[in-house]
Design a protein around this motif. Sequence first.
Motif, PDB file in Angstrom:
ATOM      1  N   VAL A 130       0.861  -1.018   0.013  1.00  8.57           N
ATOM      2  CA  VAL A 130      -0.125   0.146  -0.027  1.00  8.57           C
ATOM      3  C   VAL A 130       0.893   1.401  -0.092  1.00  8.57           C
ATOM      4  CG1 VAL A 130      -1.531   1.401   1.196  1.00  8.57           C
ATOM      5  CG2 VAL A 130      -1.806  -1.155   0.987  1.00  8.57           C
ATOM      6  N   ALA A 140      -6.125   6.337  -1.965  1.00  9.07           N
ATOM      7  CA  ALA A 140      -6.624   5.336  -1.039  1.00  9.07           C
ATOM      8  C   ALA A 140      -7.611   4.611  -1.710  1.00  9.07           C
ATOM      9  CB  ALA A 140      -7.023   5.719   0.212  1.00  9.07           C
ATOM     10  N   ALA A 144      -7.889   0.527  -2.982  1.00 12.61           N
ATOM     11  CA  ALA A 144      -8.619  -0.522  -2.559  1.00 12.61           C
ATOM     12  C   ALA A 144      -9.470  -1.263  -3.750  1.00 12.61           C
ATOM     13  CB  ALA A 144      -9.834   0.261  -1.858  1.00 12.61           C
ATOM     14  N   VAL A 154      -7.055  -0.431   3.859  1.00 11.89           N
ATOM     15  CA  VAL A 154      -6.341   0.463   3.297  1.00 11.89           C
ATOM     16  C   VAL A 154      -5.734   1.712   4.029  1.00 11.89           C
ATOM     17  CG1 VAL A 154      -5.740   1.946   1.106  1.00 11.89           C
ATOM     18  CG2 VAL A 154      -6.725  -0.229   0.925  1.00 11.89           C
TER      19      VAL A 154
END
Length: 516
Positions: A130, A140, A144, A154
């Motif tokens: 991530v 973000a 995802a 996340v």
Amino acid sequence: MTDTIQATADTAAEATDAVQTEEFLYLDPADIIIGTNVRADLRPDHMEFRKSIKERGVLEAVTVYRNEDGQYVLLRGQRRTVTAAEVGTPTGLIPARVVPQPADADRIGDQMVENIHRAGMREAEIVAGVEQLALLGVSAAQIAKRTSIDRPTVNAALAVTKADQTRNRLDSGDLTLEEAAIFAEFEHDPEAVQRLENTKRWGHSLAHESQRLRDEAAEREADDAEVERLRAEGLPVLSAEEVAEADEVLRIQRLVTEDGEPLPEEEWPSVPGARVQVVKEWVYPEDAYDEESEDSTDEEEDDYEPAEPYQQYMPVWVVTDLAASGLRRRGGGSGSTTTDSGYETESEEEAEARRDERRRVIANNKAWASAETVRREWLTGFVARKTAPKGAEALICEAVVTGHHSLSKAMDHRHPMLFTLLGIDVPTGYYGAGHDECHKIATKASTPKAATMTTLAAVVAAWEATTGKHSWRNPTSWDARVLGALVEWGYQPSEVERILLGEEPQSSIEASDSAA
């Protein structure tokens, strides 16, 4: 449908009969025969996995062989193949490697090795992945979507990337990702981290303790803002730290002059060393209702529920040095400064017991407010379930057959809390507003399982709507029934909520929670 990419063996391999030509194909998963597999639990219903297959396809080739009839039989990749056949892929095909048909012993052995030694991706590896995507400028939401990792995970991973100490603990296996996200939020505050450590050590809920920390921080910020506002008006206001460090803080209104006379209010600011302390006093809205509702109908009275009491800021003139002020305690003694508040005849033990009870009430009220935030966040996810958990039918039956007042009230008012938990705007306006919206919720539950879950959500939301700070003071059997069911279904209650279950809360409330 089959697309073929054939890779011929090199010259050395062609000299050996044992080495056969392999093929790399793109096959329709529906055309692949699912062969015998030692793995029984496929978890083909895993939401993130299904979403990933549908949006991005199968990224790693499955392994198949041709049987005597020329059909493709699956060897490895059963979960990917089954899921792709159910949800589809962007191209309608999946990659497949064709190998010679193995002996049964080899097939079983290979399948066992593949599944026994398969390990899920470590949470530390998820954080690293991530972080790399975030450094590339991927948002973000896009992370995802690209990875089919749920957004809360996340967000947790991104939080951990910004807290070095917490990330080290995640890497060492000391914390789960969910726990690490909480510790990362408070890494700058050693006292908060210590409270979280104690909470974790005793097996209590980190979610509840972290919410209390957030609420306490918000309260301190509001208190400081009020101090600064009054200082801007020219008042000599004590900060919270100055109040805590003072040997005594005495209200001028409870003191008298050397002649034993109360000091006129307009003279308080001129007292030597006089300062202002910001305190909070409780306001009880039901008092105003009693004065204004003499002509209300019986129907209105039955439906009435007093509003929750709240606190408001009050500036109070005080002295921290009694000798320098030129004043003295009422009666000339050195006892409590509350002798004029209706407790003149109580003993010191009784006074201390009263103060302890007051501190307990204030602390539990604050704890309940924090717990409510956590509980409703949990309920938001709970009411979104597709199927009801075990024991749901019994709770629904009890609520409906007994006509519990919480459910009756919710039905009369078109389930406002259910709307809130489902993320739907609560209808307002004329009496009966919301009927159409309720009808949509009901008709959307078109299967028996969905209907059961929707009804359970309505029952639980109705109970939640009736809870408040009064719940821990006067818990009912229905409180214990519903909260007990939620605990069985995965909710971890806070200490103050456990009072509803008939449990004595462990001493985790600090004296610092008390108010002046």
